[in-house]
Design a protein around this motif. Structure first.
Motif, short mmCIF file in Angstrom:
data_model
loop_
_atom_site.label_atom_id
_atom_site.label_comp_id
_atom_site.label_asym_id
_atom_site.label_seq_id
_atom_site.Cartn_x
_atom_site.Cartn_y
_atom_site.Cartn_z
N HIS A 66 0.90 -1.11 -0.07
CA HIS A 66 0.00 -0.06 -0.05
C HIS A 66 1.01 1.15 0.01
CE1 HIS A 66 0.98 -0.81 4.20
NE2 HIS A 66 0.44 0.20 4.52
N HIS A 68 1.48 3.77 2.08
CA HIS A 68 2.08 4.43 3.34
C HIS A 68 3.51 4.52 3.05
CE1 HIS A 68 -1.57 3.67 6.11
NE2 HIS A 68 -1.69 4.98 5.44
N HIS A 154 -7.54 -0.87 5.67
CA HIS A 154 -6.19 -0.12 6.11
C HIS A 154 -6.06 0.97 5.48
CE1 HIS A 154 -2.52 0.70 8.25
NE2 HIS A 154 -1.97 0.74 6.87
ZN ZN Z 1 0.27 1.29 6.59
#
Ligand code: ZN
Length: 281
Positions: A66, A68, A154
């Motif tokens: 992902h 992040h 998330h």
């Molecule tokens: Zn994360």
């Protein structure tokens, strides 16, 4: 002692500080696939140095679980601008998330002079070179892997890597082992448990799951964490239904949250915003 631990046949995990961040490698006959690249050039170069333990095998592919920063700010040192020139896979919503959340976060860190200041200034945010929608598969030579997006949780761009030959799932931060699940930028707390249930329905007997932070876990762990994610989702909905103001909601649920309250303000904020925007029945 080797940096790498073989968590399943042909699947290796290294755990890095800060944040106990998992970097995984899937060995293929045609080369290595690296999952997640850490937070900076320097941290990515540390991965690259550690990969030499695995022999003189080229890194051909990278997957970002992902957007992040701790999972993808090292992309630059693996991607087209580097000598490795690896293909980088990520979910199709990664680029938008990078622009909405991670680039402003990086600018704020640089402006504040956060340490390690040189590392932050050096980051070149590098989106995936191949964007994945619902799923795709990739042939590593002697085995194939699948990348699947199972829904929002998330983030809205969680991409799981499944290695069918060894019943292994690299799940990013959809599950966390070394701390509670992180409701960070762009989370979907109300949908998250549904997404974990979808994953659960796909798991083979004896499947190994590797979270984005912490040690490998099994399906039983996923069930327990999913139950906690349900408690959060249902409590947010209950508080919202009762008209509790967003600023009071964490406190109003005191004693009922399954995770430490200090990590839940953004879960409540994101959940409330999604409920506010949902069409009324
Ligand atoms: Zn994360």
């Amino acid at each position: 002692m080797s940096r790498w631990r073989e968590v399943a046949d042909g699947v290796l995990q290294a755990r890095y500080q800060p944040m106990d961040l998992s970097v995984c490698v899937v060995r293929g006959a045609k080369g290595l696939l690296v999952v997640d690249t850490r937070s900076s050039h320097r941290e990515a170069d540390e991965i690259r140095a550690d990969l030499q333990e695995l022999g003189d095998v080229p890194v051909r592919w990278v997957v970002n679980t992902h957007a992040h920063f701790d999972h993808c700010f090292g992309n630059y040192r693996f991607g087209p601008a580097s000598d490795l020139d690896a293909v980088i896979f990520g979910h199709e919503r990664v680029p938008a998330h990078l622009e909405e959340y991670e680039r402003p976060m990086l600018a704020a860190r640089i402006a504040r002079g956060d340490e390690p200041a040189d590392d932050w200034r050096e980051v070149v945010i590098t989106p995936p070179t191949v964007l994945v929608g619902a799923s795709t598969s990739l042939d590593l030579g002697d085995r194939s892997v699948e990348m699947v997006h199972l829904g929002r949780g998330h983030t809205d761009n969680d991409l799981l890597l499944h290695v069918p030959a060894s019943s292994t799932w690299l799940v990013g931060d959809l599950l966390e082992e070394s701390g509670p699940p992180m409701y960070g930028s762009g989370s979907f707390p109300l949908e998250w448990p549904d997404t974990v249930e979808r994953l659960r329905s796909l798991l083979e007997d004896g499947a190994v799951l590797v979270p984005g932070h912490g040690a490998a876990v099994d399906a039983g762990f996923a069930d327990e964490q999913c139950a906690q994610l349900w408690v959060v989702a249902e409590l947010i909905r209950e508080l919202w239904d009762a008209g509790v103001a967003v600023a009071q909601a964490v406190e109003a649920g005191a004693g009922r949250w399954p995770f430490p309250a200090d990590g839940l303000a953004s879960a409540v904020a994101d959940g409330y915003r999604q409920l506010d925007q949902a069409p009324r029945p």
